[in-house]
Write a protein that holds these residues in place. Structure first.
Motif, short mmCIF file in Angstrom:
data_model
loop_
_atom_site.label_atom_id
_atom_site.label_comp_id
_atom_site.label_asym_id
_atom_site.label_seq_id
_atom_site.Cartn_x
_atom_site.Cartn_y
_atom_site.Cartn_z
N GLU A 75 0.83 -1.20 0.00
CA GLU A 75 0.00 0.00 0.00
C GLU A 75 0.87 1.26 0.00
N GLN A 76 1.96 1.23 0.72
CA GLN A 76 2.86 2.38 0.75
C GLN A 76 3.55 2.58 -0.60
N ILE A 77 3.95 1.48 -1.22
CA ILE A 77 4.58 1.58 -2.55
C ILE A 77 3.57 2.12 -3.56
N ASP A 78 2.34 1.66 -3.47
CA ASP A 78 1.29 2.14 -4.36
C ASP A 78 1.11 3.65 -4.22
N ALA A 79 1.06 4.14 -2.98
CA ALA A 79 0.89 5.58 -2.74
C ALA A 79 2.08 6.37 -3.29
N ASP A 80 3.28 5.81 -3.14
CA ASP A 80 4.47 6.50 -3.64
C ASP A 80 4.45 6.62 -5.16
N LEU A 81 4.12 5.54 -5.84
CA LEU A 81 4.13 5.56 -7.30
C LEU A 81 3.01 6.45 -7.85
N LYS A 82 1.89 6.50 -7.16
CA LYS A 82 0.81 7.41 -7.55
C LYS A 82 1.31 8.86 -7.47
N ASP A 86 3.12 11.95 -11.46
CA ASP A 86 3.02 13.33 -11.95
C ASP A 86 4.37 14.03 -12.00
N GLN A 87 5.44 13.37 -11.52
CA GLN A 87 6.75 14.00 -11.43
C GLN A 87 7.78 13.42 -12.39
N THR A 88 7.55 12.18 -12.87
CA THR A 88 8.57 11.51 -13.67
C THR A 88 7.92 10.57 -14.68
N HIS A 89 8.70 10.24 -15.71
CA HIS A 89 8.23 9.29 -16.71
C HIS A 89 8.65 7.86 -16.39
N SER A 90 9.74 7.73 -15.63
CA SER A 90 10.30 6.41 -15.38
C SER A 90 10.90 6.37 -13.98
N ILE A 91 11.08 5.16 -13.44
CA ILE A 91 11.75 4.99 -12.15
C ILE A 91 12.86 3.97 -12.29
N ARG A 92 13.91 4.15 -11.49
CA ARG A 92 14.98 3.17 -11.42
C ARG A 92 14.94 2.51 -10.03
N THR A 93 14.92 1.18 -9.99
CA THR A 93 14.97 0.47 -8.73
C THR A 93 16.33 -0.23 -8.60
N TYR A 94 16.68 -0.59 -7.36
CA TYR A 94 18.00 -1.16 -7.09
C TYR A 94 17.94 -2.63 -6.69
N ALA A 95 16.76 -3.10 -6.34
CA ALA A 95 16.60 -4.49 -5.92
C ALA A 95 15.31 -5.04 -6.50
N SER A 96 15.24 -6.37 -6.60
CA SER A 96 14.05 -7.03 -7.14
C SER A 96 13.29 -7.81 -6.09
N LEU A 97 13.92 -8.06 -4.94
CA LEU A 97 13.28 -8.77 -3.84
C LEU A 97 13.03 -7.82 -2.67
N GLY A 99 10.36 -6.95 -0.77
CA GLY A 99 9.25 -6.01 -0.83
C GLY A 99 9.09 -5.29 -2.14
N MET A 100 10.04 -5.47 -3.07
CA MET A 100 9.98 -4.76 -4.35
C MET A 100 9.26 -5.55 -5.44
N GLN A 101 8.78 -6.75 -5.11
CA GLN A 101 8.15 -7.59 -6.14
C GLN A 101 6.89 -6.97 -6.71
N SER A 102 6.23 -6.12 -5.94
CA SER A 102 4.97 -5.52 -6.42
C SER A 102 5.19 -4.30 -7.30
N VAL A 103 6.42 -3.81 -7.40
CA VAL A 103 6.66 -2.54 -8.09
C VAL A 103 6.31 -2.60 -9.58
N PRO A 104 6.73 -3.61 -10.34
CA PRO A 104 6.41 -3.59 -11.78
C PRO A 104 4.91 -3.49 -12.06
N GLY A 105 4.11 -4.27 -11.32
CA GLY A 105 2.67 -4.22 -11.54
C GLY A 105 2.07 -2.87 -11.20
N TYR A 110 0.20 2.96 -13.02
CA TYR A 110 0.31 4.42 -13.08
C TYR A 110 1.04 4.91 -14.32
N GLY A 111 1.23 4.04 -15.29
CA GLY A 111 1.81 4.47 -16.57
C GLY A 111 3.28 4.79 -16.51
#
Length: 644
Positions: A75-82, A86-97, A99-105, A110-111
């Motif tokens: 839920e916190q990741i969802d709020a952050d990406l929302k 409005d601030q960026t076109h893309s994000i860079r992540t540093y880890a894939s595990l 707690g970060m598994q939900s990030v791609p979806g 949020y486009g």
């Protein structure tokens, strides 16, 4: 206020009115200075559409950390990406595990597109798990994950050898369709051409603040361009991503590199303009301030975000930028403190001449403003309970000292100096001397990540100077320090037995606090994993307590010694800290790899390092604070303590 004043029928209404008018004049002058100091500033050309190309995304909030394995919720990741959509076109992540598994979806939701990373360290089992998740995500979300990065600064940290890293890169290249890279500081691609040959694109980190030769904010864009071109000239046929570039909004100054909100805004906007003009591909570090990084890189490491840890914008991407948007609120609190102090001393104040009253009110407002500024700064840069307790302790000690100095000053203006007040000022000042010595040894031994602590001494330094100036004007205009300092400190010590008892109590309390702080440090990061043996963990945690800037145990022990020493010895110790810190800062510059390459001649390298050291504004303020604390100890005319 008026109701309070009418409790003093002996105070003529005219004098009370004069008191209020002079207070309002002083408050207005303070407000004018604060307003002029925080005028909105031009931070450069606006970011087009208010959106940057890409931003580093680590969703950790206060109390969460990869070191302690406390991770953000979905839920916190969802709020952050929302928020970031409005601030960026893309994000860079540093880890894939972790707690970060939900990030791609959620990024798809949020486009946002992604540059996804796998965190690589020294443990193959953990590395394989990260790589497996990276491969899975890249294949499951090809519309979201456009590029992948295997490892972040693992060569810089010395955790892997180049051939080990190459094996992981090749493993990922065989399993995904996206371009594959490795991320490190720009110079490492020049040192390791075998890595450059293997990757599909270069991910280079260009961080002028952290360079071996730190730069003034106005020259950073040219520096980024120069190092980008160095990579391009060496490797002409592959795309380059500036994978990390940014500037801190708070923390210690390095050479000519000054962290500030305005400077961060200037850097980001100049980088975006440079990138757009030259068609550079870039990623800003980072989306949110990361409190957990303060354990590794101090205050400065926790303040690189476009947003604060509580998700408030640090600065806008368009329009003018204000360094301290809370200045009006701080002015209100400072004025309120002054008003409360005036209310408690009305009878005494109305008896003063207008000029003496104006001096006292100005002195009171100055100390109130410094106290509010100190607490606000310390609170903002405190990231856990023990750091906030430390901030409250320092501000509480400062408030007590300020109150005593003001009371003493008022007594002097009325020609009724109290010996008892002077004794307590004397020992409170020695407590700040102990804190200054502790902070200084940390800067001298390992100062790279420690904030330069000049705000800690706001009250003792301003109190000493203010009292000296007022006393000098009121009394005999004698330029000698000795009588002025004796008037402030008094001519008596506490009885010997009291001092022994106080020293013993401070020693026992200091030992207990150091033990407690050592336990807190051990539990605050991955000490168990990093140091499997208990003795090693205790030793490493104990060593951290010797220089960690937000702990108090050692300060208590130093205070226990300082209150028993002759004051001139304390002055010697403070003065000796200035060359010790200067040597530590200069050596830190001279031993940097890139600094050595830039200045191969020892003489030129030493001279350049000295220039960076002695043009550091924050460091010079700290040196001045040490001198101001030392001079009265040097000139104080001591009398032996009474023996009971």
């Amino acid at each position: 206020m008026i109701g309070t004043l009418y409790h003093y029928p002996t105070a003529p209404l005219m004098k009370i009115t004069r008191l209020l008018v002079l207070f309002l004049i002083i408050l207005t002058i303070n407000g004018l200075i604060a307003w002029l100091s925080n005028l909105p500033q031009d931070a450069g050309i606006d970011v087009p559409d208010g959106k940057i190309s890409s931003v580093s995304f680590a969703p950790f909030r206060e109390g969460q950390s990869p070191l302690t394995k406390v991770y953000p919720s979905t839920e916190q990741i969802d709020a952050d990406l929302k928020l970031l959509a409005d601030q960026t076109h893309s994000i860079r992540t540093y880890a894939s595990l972790d707690g970060m598994q939900s990030v791609p979806g959620l990024a798809r939701k949020y486009g946002l597109t992604m540059i996804q990373g796998a965190w690589i360290g020294s443990t193959d089992k953990t590395n394989q798990a990260e790589i497996a998740q990276l491969i899975k995500d890249a294949n499951d979300y090809p519309d979201v994950i456009k590029r992948v990065i295997v490892g972040n600064e693992v060569l810089l940290r010395g955790e892997l050898k180049p051939e080990q890293l190459l094996a992981y890169i090749r493993q990922v290249k065989q399993a995904v369709k996206q371009p594959v890279s490795y991320a490190d500081v720009w110079s490492f691609y020049l040192r390791y051409p075998e890595i450059a040959k293997e990757v599909d694109f270069f991910t280079v980190h260009i961080l002028p603040y952290w360079e071996d030769e730190p730069l003034n904010i106005d020259t950073t864009a040219a520096h980024v361009d120069k190092n980008y071109q160095r990579i391009r000239q060496t490797y002409a046929n592959k795309p380059i991503l500036i994978g990390e570039s940014g500037w801190p909004s708070a923390g210690r100054q390095r050479g000519w590199a000054i962290p500030s909100v305005v400077n961060e805004a200037k850097y980001v906007r100049s980088l975006v303009q440079l990138a757009n003009n030259n068609h550079f591909d870039y990623n800003i570090v980072e989306a949110f301030n990361q409190p957990w990084k303060s354990k590794l890189e101090g205050v400065v490491g926790a303040n690189w975000g476009l947003y604060s840890a509580d998700r408030q914008r640090v600065f806008p991407l368009t329009g003018a930028v204000t360094e301290n948007p809370l200045w009006l609120q701080q002015l209100f609190y400072a004025g309120l403190i002054t008003l409360l102090l005036i209310s408690s001393q009305v009878k005494k104040l109305v008896s003063l001449t207008p000029l003496r009253l104006l001096m006292f009110l100005g002195f009171t407002q100055l100390l109130s403003a410094l106290l509010v500024n100190q607490l606000s700064g310390h609170w903002y840069t405190s990231y856990n309970l023990i750091e906030r307790l430390h901030a409250l302790f320092i501000s509480g000690l400062s408030a007590l000292l300020a109150a005593l100095i003001l009371q003493h000053t008022l007594s002097m203006l009325r020609h009724k100096i109290s010996t008892k007040t002077g004794i307590w000022i004397h020992y409170l000042m020695l407590a700040f001397v102990a804190i200054a010595l502790y902070r200084s040894q940390g800067l001298a031994l390992s100062g790279r990540y420690l904030s330069i602590p000049y705000p800690v001494t706001y009250i003792p330094v301003a109190g000493l100077l203010g009292f000296k100036l007022i006393r000098h004007w009121v009394k005999d205009h004698n330029l000698s320090l000795a009588p002025e300092i004796n008037d402030l400190f008094g001519n008596q010590f506490l009885p010997t037995q009291w001092l022994k008892s106080a020293s013993f109590l401070l020693t026992m309390t200091g030992i207990f606090v150091i033990a407690l702080e050592t336990v807190v440090v051990m539990n605050g990061s991955n000490y168990e994993q990093a140091y499997p043996f208990l003795t090693d963990r205790i030793y490493e945690a104990f060593m951290e307590t010797t220089h960690y800037s937000q702990l108090m145990g050692w300060s208590l022990l130093i205070t226990a010694a300082v209150i028993r020493l002759p004051l001139r010895n304390c002055a010697y110790a403070l003065i000796l800290m200035i060359p010790a810190i200067s040597i530590g800062e200069t050596v830190a510059f001279m031993t940097g790899h890139d600094f050595i390459e830039s200045y191969p001649s020892l003489g030129e390298r030493l001279w350049t390092a000295l220039i960076y050291t002695f043009s550091n504004q924050q460091l010079l303020l700290w040196f001045a604070s040490l001198l101001v604390l030392a001079l009265p100890l040097w000139h104080y005319q001591e009398k032996q303590p009474t023996v009971h």
